[in-house]
Design a protein around this motif. Structure first.
Motif: not given
Length: 238
Positions: A195-212
């Motif tokens: 769960a801890g690793a998953m939230i990092l991967n979601i925030v870091k690699f999945e959640l797009p920047s404002d521009r995207n």
């Protein structure tokens, strides 16, 4: 059911790079939708599940008294993955061929371990049918995003090597869950780490920047997936 989930996750991870190419589905909408599903799943299922699993850690030999040990394990998983990803994606590792190879293998090894643990957790006997189905859905979307990110950074090397190793990790996790029954508190620790690793991967690699970010698509995913979760949790009490 567990066997089919492992097959589904393996196929998604291996062939997912061919899905949702930008010429068919704009990447902005795709990543906005996948991040909406992943974020919703984390807040509506993983966090409550962590709270439930805290009770399984209250065994005499661990001498646990605080209500937060399970979250410390999640924080550890988050920190390990965040530290490693930050380390291997510094400019130093992007210049020289040798350093780039080290960066690649560190990420692939870490994510293979992550997918092994994830596959074990989703197919463990203690997970109910409905919860397993929702977990598998969220993981499938999650693995798609990770695969696209690795392909974007490493291209042909990921296609030739990385996706085989990651898919092998999923199969290994499914095999372990089928033949090895871990103690409840050990399984709870594995769940918390993932769960801890998953939230990092979601925030870091999945959640797009404002521009995207395509916000309407993100909101659509949050409300549709979250609404379905609420309805089924009410009807089936999972």
């Amino acid at each position: 059911m567990a066997n089919w989930i492992i097959i589904y996750l393996t196929l998604i991870n291996f062939f997912g790079i061919y899905l949702f190419r930008e010429e068919t589905v704009p990447s902005k909408k795709w990543f906005s939708f996948s991040s909406g599903v992943a974020i919703t799943y984390f807040f509506m299922y993983l966090l409550p599940s962590l709270n439930k699993r805290q009770d399984t850690l209250r065994v005499d030999w661990l001498n646990l008294a605080l209500p937060s040990e399970i979250y410390i394990v999640s924080l550890t998983g988050f920190t390990i993955f965040y530290g490693t990803m930050r380390f291997v994606r510094t400019p130093h590792f992007q210049d020289e061929a040798v350093d780039r190879a080290v960066s690649y293998w560190l990420q692939v090894t870490l994510l293979t371990t992550y997918m092994t643990f994830s596959a074990y957790v989703v197919t463990a006997d203690s997970v109910t049918f409905v919860a397993r189905s929702f977990y598998a859905t969220a993981l499938g979307v999650h693995f798609l995003a990770l695969g696209h990110d690795l392909n974007r950074h490493y291209g042909e090397r990921y296609m030739r090597q990385g996706r085989y190793l990651l898919s092998g990790g999923i199969l290994l996790g499914g095999f372990v869950s089928r033949w090895i029954d871990l103690a409840a508190h050990v399984e709870a620790l594995c769940f918390a780490f993932v769960a801890g690793a998953m939230i990092l991967n979601i925030v870091k690699f999945e959640l797009p920047s404002d521009r995207n970010l395509h916000f309407r698509t993100f909101v659509l995913a949050v409300f549709s997936y979250g609404g379905l979760l609420l309805i089924l949790k009410h009807l089936l009490n999972f």
